[in-house]
Design a protein around this motif. Structure first.
Motif, mmCIF file in Angstrom:
data_model
loop_
_atom_site.group_PDB
_atom_site.id
_atom_site.type_symbol
_atom_site.label_atom_id
_atom_site.label_comp_id
_atom_site.label_asym_id
_atom_site.label_seq_id
_atom_site.Cartn_x
_atom_site.Cartn_y
_atom_site.Cartn_z
ATOM 1 N N TYR A 21 0.828 -1.201 0.000
ATOM 2 C CA TYR A 21 0.000 0.000 0.000
ATOM 3 C C TYR A 21 0.867 1.258 0.000
ATOM 4 N N PHE A 24 2.085 1.717 -3.420
ATOM 5 C CA PHE A 24 1.061 2.251 -4.329
ATOM 6 C C PHE A 24 1.050 3.777 -4.315
ATOM 7 N N ASP A 58 -0.633 -3.763 -8.211
ATOM 8 C CA ASP A 58 -1.983 -3.252 -7.962
ATOM 9 C C ASP A 58 -2.659 -4.159 -6.938
ATOM 10 N N TRP A 59 -3.899 -3.800 -6.604
ATOM 11 C CA TRP A 59 -4.622 -4.565 -5.580
ATOM 12 C C TRP A 59 -4.893 -6.004 -6.011
ATOM 13 N N TRP A 60 -5.197 -6.213 -7.289
ATOM 14 C CA TRP A 60 -5.478 -7.567 -7.754
ATOM 15 C C TRP A 60 -4.230 -8.440 -7.660
ATOM 16 N N HIS A 61 -3.105 -7.900 -8.065
ATOM 17 C CA HIS A 61 -1.830 -8.605 -7.962
ATOM 18 C C HIS A 61 -1.558 -8.987 -6.504
#
Length: 220
Positions: A21, A24, A58-61
């Motif tokens: 996070y 990101f 990213d969040w999906w990864h």
């Protein structure tokens, strides 16, 4: 001890979520700790071989890696304990990045992030222990050794015939996965030999990849 076996993987997942996070939202941190060839090979920033596992695209990864890690870490922690789990995870992260470094040493711009090498080590060690177990791929039941064989075949083909928009770190995945299987062979040879036929089938695509890399100089 059972509680500790469950707690340590969860703490690792939480830590990875926090650092991802941060990455990101902070490009400087992301650039400083990601794996890249020029940073490791030319500037001797060896920390990148490990710290890149705490960053994601990213969040999906992030979700996919942590979801897989959570479920398969239970098997590894049960068989090898907390220390075995940590050794396998970080050893697989290192193996995946070292394989990438060797393979792409002449491509200074090559970069990668993610815990996929470590997760692959955990996943494929679990498959080596129980190759006939059913796993669920997007809620579709698949026998473990069949999944592993298809995954290795896909990864090998993708490395030999790269696509322009393929941002997957196949080398890291394969390096971690192979270390996971070696880990099982060394520490629990009885499991490895019991499942040797399935493991041999799984590894066939990697023989093709090794031939292409070593003799045809592909995937460089």
């Amino acid at each position: 001890m059972n509680n500790l076996n469950q707690l340590i993987p969860v703490l690792l997942i939480v830590l990875t979520c926090i650092t991802s996070y941060i990455g990101f939202n902070n490009s400087a941190t992301f650039q400083r700790y990601q794996f890249n060839v020029i940073g490791v090979r030319y500037h001797k920033q060896y920390r990148r071989l490990i710290t890149s596992a705490f960053l994601h695209a990213d969040w999906w990864h992030l979700f996919f890696n942590m979801f897989t890690l959570y479920f398969f870490s239970q098997v590894i922690s049960y068989v090898y304990g907390v220390l075995g789990f940590l050794l396998l995870y970080f050893g697989s992260v290192l193996a995946g990045n070292l394989f990438s470094l060797w393979l792409y040493k002449n491509r200074p711009s090559y970069a990668a992030i993610g815990a996929s090498g470590g997760v692959s080590g955990i996943l494929f060690a679990a498959i080596a222990l129980m190759p006939q177990q059913t796993i669920y791929l997007y809620f579709i039941p698949v026998t473990s050794w069949i999944f592993a064989t298809l995954y290795f075949a896909y990864s090998a083909w993708s490395m030999v015939h790269p696509r322009p928009n393929d941002n997957t770190g196949h080398a890291s995945h394969l390096g971690g996965a192979v270390l996971g299987m070696i880990f099982v062979a060394v520490l629990t040879p009885m499991y490895f030999m019991r499942n040797i036929v399935f493991i041999g089938i799984m590894l066939l695509p990697l023989l093709y990849l090794a031939y292409e890399i070593l003799f045809n100089k592909k995937a460089r």
